[in-house]
Design a protein around this motif. Structure first.
Motif, mmCIF file in Angstrom:
data_model
loop_
_atom_site.group_PDB
_atom_site.id
_atom_site.type_symbol
_atom_site.label_atom_id
_atom_site.label_comp_id
_atom_site.label_asym_id
_atom_site.label_seq_id
_atom_site.Cartn_x
_atom_site.Cartn_y
_atom_site.Cartn_z
ATOM 1 N N ILE A 12 -10.382 12.199 7.872
ATOM 2 C CA ILE A 12 -9.029 13.218 8.158
ATOM 3 C C ILE A 12 -8.277 12.532 9.325
ATOM 4 O O ILE A 12 -6.891 12.378 9.264
ATOM 5 C CB ILE A 12 -9.531 14.490 8.443
ATOM 6 C CG1 ILE A 12 -10.159 15.297 7.188
ATOM 7 C CG2 ILE A 12 -8.354 15.475 8.996
ATOM 8 C CD1 ILE A 12 -10.910 16.643 7.538
ATOM 9 N N ASN A 15 -7.005 8.888 8.049
ATOM 10 C CA ASN A 15 -6.231 9.052 6.581
ATOM 11 C C ASN A 15 -5.025 10.060 6.539
ATOM 12 O O ASN A 15 -4.253 9.881 5.787
ATOM 13 C CB ASN A 15 -7.004 9.028 5.472
ATOM 14 C CG ASN A 15 -7.887 8.027 5.095
ATOM 15 O OD1 ASN A 15 -7.524 6.930 5.627
ATOM 16 N ND2 ASN A 15 -9.397 8.075 5.052
ATOM 17 N N TYR A 16 -4.966 10.613 7.442
ATOM 18 C CA TYR A 16 -3.855 11.890 7.504
ATOM 19 C C TYR A 16 -3.176 12.163 8.768
ATOM 20 O O TYR A 16 -2.026 12.077 8.817
ATOM 21 C CB TYR A 16 -4.441 13.457 7.019
ATOM 22 C CG TYR A 16 -5.024 13.016 5.528
ATOM 23 C CD1 TYR A 16 -4.175 13.114 4.456
ATOM 24 C CD2 TYR A 16 -6.304 12.971 5.292
ATOM 25 C CE1 TYR A 16 -4.628 12.964 3.245
ATOM 26 C CE2 TYR A 16 -6.695 12.831 3.888
ATOM 27 C CZ TYR A 16 -6.085 12.803 3.007
ATOM 28 O OH TYR A 16 -6.559 12.638 2.036
ATOM 29 N N MET A 20 0.616 10.539 9.747
ATOM 30 C CA MET A 20 1.707 11.651 9.994
ATOM 31 C C MET A 20 2.179 11.470 11.499
ATOM 32 O O MET A 20 3.549 11.560 11.697
ATOM 33 C CB MET A 20 0.933 12.944 10.086
ATOM 34 C CG MET A 20 0.787 13.511 8.751
ATOM 35 S SD MET A 20 0.268 15.469 8.702
ATOM 36 C CE MET A 20 -1.199 15.325 7.829
ATOM 37 N N PHE A 75 2.799 8.252 2.847
ATOM 38 C CA PHE A 75 3.073 8.038 4.294
ATOM 39 C C PHE A 75 4.130 7.126 4.743
ATOM 40 O O PHE A 75 5.077 7.033 5.482
ATOM 41 C CB PHE A 75 1.767 7.734 4.869
ATOM 42 C CG PHE A 75 0.892 8.989 4.947
ATOM 43 C CD1 PHE A 75 1.357 10.147 5.403
ATOM 44 C CD2 PHE A 75 -0.364 9.071 4.146
ATOM 45 C CE1 PHE A 75 0.340 11.114 5.414
ATOM 46 C CE2 PHE A 75 -1.096 10.054 4.083
ATOM 47 C CZ PHE A 75 -0.760 11.333 4.964
#
Length: 145
Positions: A12, A15-16, A20, A75
């Motif tokens: 998490i 990859n996120y 962000m 992204f």
């Protein structure tokens, strides 16, 4: 079980959350020249402002948006699409000021013969610029004010 949970947390984060944060940092970087352009538009002159990097910004962000589309990477697209739109706005504002400067020079309203610097127009020069904007707003619909 703890190893699987640690892997999920790391997944998490990498990859996120990190992408962000990259999107936010890219947007803040692209937004940096907004106040400088707004000041130049209020002054009616580019002055010391160098708009050439904005042309490269447009090409760079367009290239990255194309790559993001081809690789289906949301992204990269989210990082560069606001920059592409903003760079177009910045370039239109700079073009507006360059056009106005050229127009004033051609029509004899250039202030280069007086003691004032070209970067700091006289009040009479500024008044002419405002009159020009009011008469020619239909030419510059999408340009920033």
């Amino acid at each position: 079980m703890s190893t699987a949970m640690e892997n999920n947390v790391m997944d998490i984060i990498f990859n996120y959350i990190a992408p962000m944060m990259g999107c936010l940092m890219a947007s803040s970087l692209f937004a940096a020249p907004i106040t400088d352009l707004r000041t130049s538009l209020q002054d009616g002159s580019l002055g010391e402002l160098n708009p050439q990097p904005w042309a490269f910004m447009t090409g760079n962000t367009f290239g990255w948006c194309t790559y993001a589309y081809l690789t289906n990477d949301p992204f990269i697209l989210a990082s560069n699409l606001p920059g592409l739109i903003l760079s177009l706005w910045l370039n239109m504002g700079a073009t507006k000021l360059q056009y106005l400067t050229q127009h004033l020079h051609i029509h004899g309203h250039d202030n280069s013969n007086n003691n004032h610097s070209k970067n700091h127009p006289t009040p009479n020069h500024i008044q002419h610029r405002k009159q020009f904007y009011n008469k020619n707003t239909n030419l510059m619909v999408f340009c920033p004010q």
